[in-house]
Scaffold this motif. Structure first.
Motif, PDB file in Angstrom:
ATOM      1  N   TYR A  72       0.836  -1.208   0.000  1.00  0.00           N
ATOM      2  CA  TYR A  72       0.000   0.000   0.000  1.00  0.00           C
ATOM      3  C   TYR A  72       0.867   1.253   0.000  1.00  0.00           C
ATOM      4  CZ  TYR A  72      -3.314   3.596   1.172  1.00  0.00           C
ATOM      5  OH  TYR A  72      -4.057   4.744   1.139  1.00  0.00           O
ATOM      6  N   SER A  73       1.878   1.279   0.852  1.00  0.00           N
ATOM      7  CA  SER A  73       2.750   2.458   0.941  1.00  0.00           C
ATOM      8  C   SER A  73       3.463   2.709  -0.381  1.00  0.00           C
ATOM      9  CB  SER A  73       3.775   2.252   2.065  1.00  0.00           C
ATOM     10  OG  SER A  73       3.129   2.015   3.301  1.00  0.00           O
ATOM     11  N   ALA A  74       3.947   1.634  -1.023  1.00  0.00           N
ATOM     12  CA  ALA A  74       4.641   1.783  -2.305  1.00  0.00           C
ATOM     13  C   ALA A  74       3.689   2.277  -3.386  1.00  0.00           C
ATOM     14  CB  ALA A  74       5.262   0.447  -2.709  1.00  0.00           C
ATOM     15  N   LEU A  75       2.478   1.731  -3.416  1.00  0.00           N
ATOM     16  CA  LEU A  75       1.498   2.165  -4.417  1.00  0.00           C
ATOM     17  C   LEU A  75       1.085   3.618  -4.196  1.00  0.00           C
ATOM     18  CD1 LEU A  75      -0.827  -0.964  -4.739  1.00  0.00           C
ATOM     19  CD2 LEU A  75       0.582   0.046  -6.545  1.00  0.00           C
ATOM     20  N   LEU A  76       0.931   4.010  -2.935  1.00  0.00           N
ATOM     21  CA  LEU A  76       0.551   5.392  -2.639  1.00  0.00           C
ATOM     22  C   LEU A  76       1.618   6.358  -3.146  1.00  0.00           C
ATOM     23  CD1 LEU A  76      -1.389   7.379  -1.302  1.00  0.00           C
ATOM     24  CD2 LEU A  76      -0.158   7.040   0.840  1.00  0.00           C
ATOM     25  N   VAL A  77       2.871   6.071  -2.864  1.00  0.00           N
ATOM     26  CA  VAL A  77       3.965   6.916  -3.353  1.00  0.00           C
ATOM     27  C   VAL A  77       3.995   6.917  -4.871  1.00  0.00           C
ATOM     28  CG1 VAL A  77       6.481   7.170  -3.434  1.00  0.00           C
ATOM     29  CG2 VAL A  77       5.351   6.610  -1.272  1.00  0.00           C
ATOM     30  N   PHE A  78       3.804   5.755  -5.490  1.00  0.00           N
ATOM     31  CA  PHE A  78       3.812   5.631  -6.951  1.00  0.00           C
ATOM     32  C   PHE A  78       2.709   6.484  -7.578  1.00  0.00           C
ATOM     33  CE2 PHE A  78       2.052   3.467 -10.704  1.00  0.00           C
ATOM     34  CZ  PHE A  78       3.155   3.492 -11.540  1.00  0.00           C
ATOM     35  N   TYR A  79       1.475   6.367  -7.054  1.00  0.00           N
ATOM     36  CA  TYR A  79       0.355   7.140  -7.601  1.00  0.00           C
ATOM     37  C   TYR A  79       0.576   8.640  -7.436  1.00  0.00           C
ATOM     38  CZ  TYR A  79      -2.428   2.835  -8.009  1.00  0.00           C
ATOM     39  OH  TYR A  79      -2.908   1.594  -8.352  1.00  0.00           O
ATOM     40  N   LEU A  80       1.077   9.052  -6.273  1.00  0.00           N
ATOM     41  CA  LEU A  80       1.292  10.481  -6.024  1.00  0.00           C
ATOM     42  C   LEU A  80       2.355  11.055  -6.961  1.00  0.00           C
ATOM     43  CD1 LEU A  80       1.170  10.546  -2.113  1.00  0.00           C
ATOM     44  CD2 LEU A  80      -0.537  11.469  -3.702  1.00  0.00           C
ATOM     45  N   LEU A  81       3.435  10.320  -7.149  1.00  0.00           N
ATOM     46  CA  LEU A  81       4.491  10.792  -8.060  1.00  0.00           C
ATOM     47  C   LEU A  81       3.988  10.856  -9.495  1.00  0.00           C
ATOM     48  CD1 LEU A  81       7.636   8.906  -6.674  1.00  0.00           C
ATOM     49  CD2 LEU A  81       7.081  11.337  -6.431  1.00  0.00           C
ATOM     50  N   ARG A  82       3.224   9.860  -9.901  1.00  0.00           N
ATOM     51  CA  ARG A  82       2.698   9.843 -11.269  1.00  0.00           C
ATOM     52  C   ARG A  82       1.686  10.973 -11.490  1.00  0.00           C
ATOM     53  NH1 ARG A  82       4.130   6.473 -15.523  1.00  0.00           N
ATOM     54  NH2 ARG A  82       2.026   5.631 -15.823  1.00  0.00           N
ATOM     55  N   ARG A  83       0.874  11.274 -10.496  1.00  0.00           N
ATOM     56  CA  ARG A  83      -0.118  12.338 -10.634  1.00  0.00           C
ATOM     57  C   ARG A  83       0.541  13.706 -10.687  1.00  0.00           C
ATOM     58  NH1 ARG A  83      -5.399  10.449  -9.625  1.00  0.00           N
ATOM     59  NH2 ARG A  83      -6.178  12.473  -8.951  1.00  0.00           N
ATOM     60  N   ARG A  84       1.687  13.843 -10.042  1.00  0.00           N
ATOM     61  CA  ARG A  84       2.434  15.109 -10.148  1.00  0.00           C
ATOM     62  C   ARG A  84       2.908  15.355 -11.580  1.00  0.00           C
ATOM     63  NH1 ARG A  84       4.399  17.996  -5.879  1.00  0.00           N
ATOM     64  NH2 ARG A  84       6.255  18.560  -7.079  1.00  0.00           N
ATOM     65  N   ARG A  85       3.081  14.280 -12.310  1.00  0.00           N
ATOM     66  CA  ARG A  85       3.486  14.383 -13.724  1.00  0.00           C
ATOM     67  C   ARG A  85       2.289  14.322 -14.668  1.00  0.00           C
ATOM     68  NH1 ARG A  85       8.854  10.434 -13.998  1.00  0.00           N
ATOM     69  NH2 ARG A  85      10.037  11.495 -12.345  1.00  0.00           N
ATOM     70  N   GLN A  86       1.084  14.493 -14.102  1.00  0.00           N
ATOM     71  CA  GLN A  86      -0.157  14.475 -14.871  1.00  0.00           C
ATOM     72  C   GLN A  86      -0.414  13.132 -15.542  1.00  0.00           C
ATOM     73  OE1 GLN A  86      -2.173  17.285 -14.677  1.00  0.00           O
ATOM     74  NE2 GLN A  86      -0.581  17.911 -13.232  1.00  0.00           N
ATOM     75  N   VAL A  87       0.034  12.063 -14.898  1.00  0.00           N
ATOM     76  CA  VAL A  87      -0.233  10.708 -15.389  1.00  0.00           C
ATOM     77  C   VAL A  87      -1.194  10.051 -14.399  1.00  0.00           C
ATOM     78  CG1 VAL A  87       0.734   8.456 -15.993  1.00  0.00           C
ATOM     79  CG2 VAL A  87       2.051  10.549 -16.432  1.00  0.00           C
ATOM     80  N   TYR A  88      -2.365   9.638 -14.886  1.00  0.00           N
ATOM     81  CA  TYR A  88      -3.406   9.104 -14.015  1.00  0.00           C
ATOM     82  C   TYR A  88      -3.619   7.622 -14.331  1.00  0.00           C
ATOM     83  CZ  TYR A  88      -4.126  14.074 -13.339  1.00  0.00           C
ATOM     84  OH  TYR A  88      -3.931  15.401 -13.060  1.00  0.00           O
ATOM     85  N   ASP A  89      -3.064   6.787 -13.476  1.00  0.00           N
ATOM     86  CA  ASP A  89      -3.147   5.343 -13.692  1.00  0.00           C
ATOM     87  C   ASP A  89      -4.494   4.773 -13.280  1.00  0.00           C
ATOM     88  OD1 ASP A  89      -0.209   4.663 -14.401  1.00  0.00           O
ATOM     89  OD2 ASP A  89      -0.046   5.915 -12.606  1.00  0.00           O
ATOM     90  N   ILE A  90      -5.171   5.425 -12.353  1.00  0.00           N
ATOM     91  CA  ILE A  90      -6.489   4.988 -11.910  1.00  0.00           C
ATOM     92  C   ILE A  90      -7.432   6.187 -11.925  1.00  0.00           C
ATOM     93  CG2 ILE A  90      -5.623   3.089 -10.498  1.00  0.00           C
ATOM     94  CD1 ILE A  90      -5.832   4.834  -8.035  1.00  0.00           C
ATOM     95  N   SER A  91      -8.722   5.904 -11.929  1.00  0.00           N
ATOM     96  CA  SER A  91      -9.714   6.976 -11.991  1.00  0.00           C
ATOM     97  C   SER A  91      -9.701   7.796 -10.701  1.00  0.00           C
ATOM     98  CB  SER A  91     -11.100   6.389 -12.224  1.00  0.00           C
ATOM     99  OG  SER A  91     -11.519   5.651 -11.086  1.00  0.00           O
TER     100      SER A  91
END
Length: 205
Positions: free
Chosen positions: A65-84
């Motif tokens: 969970y912690s790794a996925l949370l960091v991954f999603y946050l970093l990706r969203r900072r780059r305007q990449v949305y892996d999930i809705s």
């Protein structure tokens, strides 16, 4: 107030260097248990020992969970949305409730100046199990969306079945330490010592 007063004194008079004491860093890895009872005539004993399969699954779940949370946050900072957006909100809500609950019940023990035991970890452990269930469901849904229902359900059922069988096997094998209903030989006790740090008791003859 008598009960509270006695509890306060008990905490202050806690014995240091207890044989079955453990540190908070050891709890996620089930490094040590607690011996509650040992028969005078045999190696029959009651030992607080969690199911190592469930225990380590929960620890992996928190890390995932912690790794996925960091991954999603970093990706969203780059305007990449892996999930809705709805999925991301649900993911964050799980963290606010379950991960926060785990941390609130776990990290304060790092600052305790008293003897600690693995049973102090049990409230945090409950949150860890719930968080692991959420992470497993989240990963399953993400794979299902990308691969399809058929293969995902088949593989998911197989993995869950194997995991469940392992949990039942470990429960059955170590149930002798929960119920103290079976006289154990020294060899049988050594067979239950899956980790060198597990202080299971063997009578000297």
């Amino acid at each position: 107030f008598e009960v509270q007063f006695k509890m306060l004194l008990t905490g202050q008079e806690n014995v240091k260097n207890h044989n079955f004491a453990s540190e908070p860093l050891e709890w996620p890895f089930l490094t040590r248990g607690i011996a509650y009872y040992i028969s005078k005539d045999s190696n029959n004993q009651v030992h607080l020992m969690g199911n190592i399969v469930v225990w380590y699954t929960g620890t992996i779940g928190v890390l995932l969970y912690s790794a996925l949370l960091v991954f999603y946050l970093l990706r969203r900072r780059r305007q990449v949305y892996d999930i809705s957006e709805a999925e991301f909100e649900a993911f964050c809500t799980a963290g606010e409730v379950l991960l926060a609950g785990y941390l609130v019940h776990y990290f304060p023990y790092f600052f305790y100046e008293r003897t600690l035991f693995v049973h102090h970890y049990l409230p945090a452990y409950i949150f860890k199990i719930m968080l692991t269930a959420f992470v497993g469901n989240h990963i399953y849904n993400q794979i299902r969306q990308r691969v399809g229902d058929g293969i995902t359900k088949s593989v998911g059922k197989c993995l869950l079945g194997v995991w469940g069988l392992l949990v039942l096997y470990v429960f059955y094998k170590f149930s002798v330490l929960s119920y103290a209903s079976t006289e154990l030989s020294a060899a049988q006790v050594r067979d239950l010592r899956w980790k060198d740090t597990w202080d299971l008791i063997i009578h000297k003859k």
